[in-house]
Design a protein around this motif. Structure first.
Motif, short mmCIF file in Angstrom:
data_model
loop_
_atom_site.label_atom_id
_atom_site.label_comp_id
_atom_site.label_asym_id
_atom_site.label_seq_id
_atom_site.Cartn_x
_atom_site.Cartn_y
_atom_site.Cartn_z
N HIS A 239 0.91 -1.18 0.02
CA HIS A 239 -0.10 0.00 -0.01
C HIS A 239 0.88 1.25 0.05
O HIS A 239 1.48 1.36 0.91
CB HIS A 239 -0.90 0.24 1.30
N ASP B 152 0.85 5.29 -0.25
CA ASP B 152 0.32 6.59 0.07
C ASP B 152 1.07 7.95 -0.24
O ASP B 152 2.14 8.13 0.19
CB ASP B 152 0.08 6.62 1.84
N HIS C 54 -2.53 4.65 -3.40
CA HIS C 54 -3.41 5.51 -2.62
C HIS C 54 -3.02 6.95 -2.96
O HIS C 54 -2.31 7.42 -2.17
CB HIS C 54 -3.83 5.05 -1.20
N MET D 132 -3.77 10.65 -2.39
CA MET D 132 -4.37 11.63 -1.28
C MET D 132 -4.08 12.86 -1.94
O MET D 132 -3.07 13.73 -1.27
CB MET D 132 -4.00 11.35 0.04
N ASP E 221 -8.66 1.49 5.61
CA ASP E 221 -7.32 1.97 5.67
C ASP E 221 -7.27 2.90 7.07
O ASP E 221 -8.11 3.94 7.07
CB ASP E 221 -7.15 2.60 4.56
ZN ZN Z 1 -3.70 4.57 2.41
#
Ligand code: ZN
Ligand code: DX5
Length: 224
Positions: A33, A35, A66, A68, A175
């Motif tokens: 994962h 980020d 992911h 953001m 998450d």
């Molecule tokens: Zn995340």
């Protein structure tokens, strides 16, 4: 489907990134994962393409990216080229979400949409059939090591119910604040991808923690 474990690289030791990547390679984990934070969509900055490409060079499992960030459309092809297998964008950051999802698929990746804790799952009803995954944020995005927000369980259960009719294979990822204490409940509610950062990297043995998280049986039964 057995649930997937996606260790969050955000909690890794960045001075020993290759070592931590190799640990995940040899563990029971399924995905990495990754980020990406831009300091605008969330009040923190993590890393960008050079680090992501470095992760990709050593990772032997799919990269679950992911985003953001605001304006994710602008970078989808670059994240795909940097090795992303799954690209998740935030509902709150996309004005033309359907177009963004199409662009992720056109780039050859699985498409996910993330919801902040305050965003209701019902807002996804008209796009659910087009998605590979929904990511339920169980903390406010921006930092690892925060406390799990209990209402996330209700959101997961409601989403699993919504998906049963239109997209029974939907992956539901959770998450934030995930660990041994809430894994069974999350699986039971209908989640099948668990992200964990702090729970894994702060453990005495991150490898053993990954195995433990993988072995927990939620006994999820799909009710239609
Ligand atoms: Zn995340
Ligand atoms: C938070 C990130 C998470 C974070 C999870 O904004 O999206 O992936 O790394 O970390 P833990 O498991 O420590 O809450």
């Amino acid at each position: 489907m057995p649930h997937l474990i996606a260790p969050s690289v955000l909690s890794a030791d960045f001075a020993n990134l290759q070592r931590d990547i190799e640990m995940i390679n040899s563990s029971a984990a399924d995905w990495f994962h990754v980020d990406v934070m831009d300091g605008v969509f969330v009040p923190n900055i993590s890393f960008g393409f050079p680090v992501m490409e470095a992760i990709s060079r050593f990772a032997r499992k799919p990269l679950d990216v992911h985003l953001m960030i605001v304006n994710p459309d602008q970078y989808i092809e670059r994240f795909a080229a940097a090795g992303a297998a799954v690209i998740t964008v935030h509902y709150e950051a996309c004005t033309h979400l359907h177009r963004t999802v199409q662009a992720i698929h056109a780039a050859g990746c699985k498409a996910g949409v993330a919801l902040n804790p305050h965003t209701p799952v019902s807002l996804l009803s008209d796009i659910l059939a087009d998605l590979d995954m929904v990511l339920i944020m169980s903390v406010n995005p921006g930092f690892g090591g925060q406390q799990f927000i209990p209402n996330s369980l209700n959101k997961i259960a409601a989403l699993r119910k919504m998906a049963a009719a239109v997209n029974p294979d939907l992956l539901i990822e959770v998450d934030g604040g995930v660990g041994l204490h809430n894994t069974a409940a999350l699986l039971q509610a209908g989640a099948n991808v668990l992200v964990a950062g702090n729970a894994i990297f702060a453990a005495a043995s991150p490898m053993a923690m990954i195995s433990e998280l993988k072995q927990i049986d939620g006994g999820f039964v799909q009710h239609v």
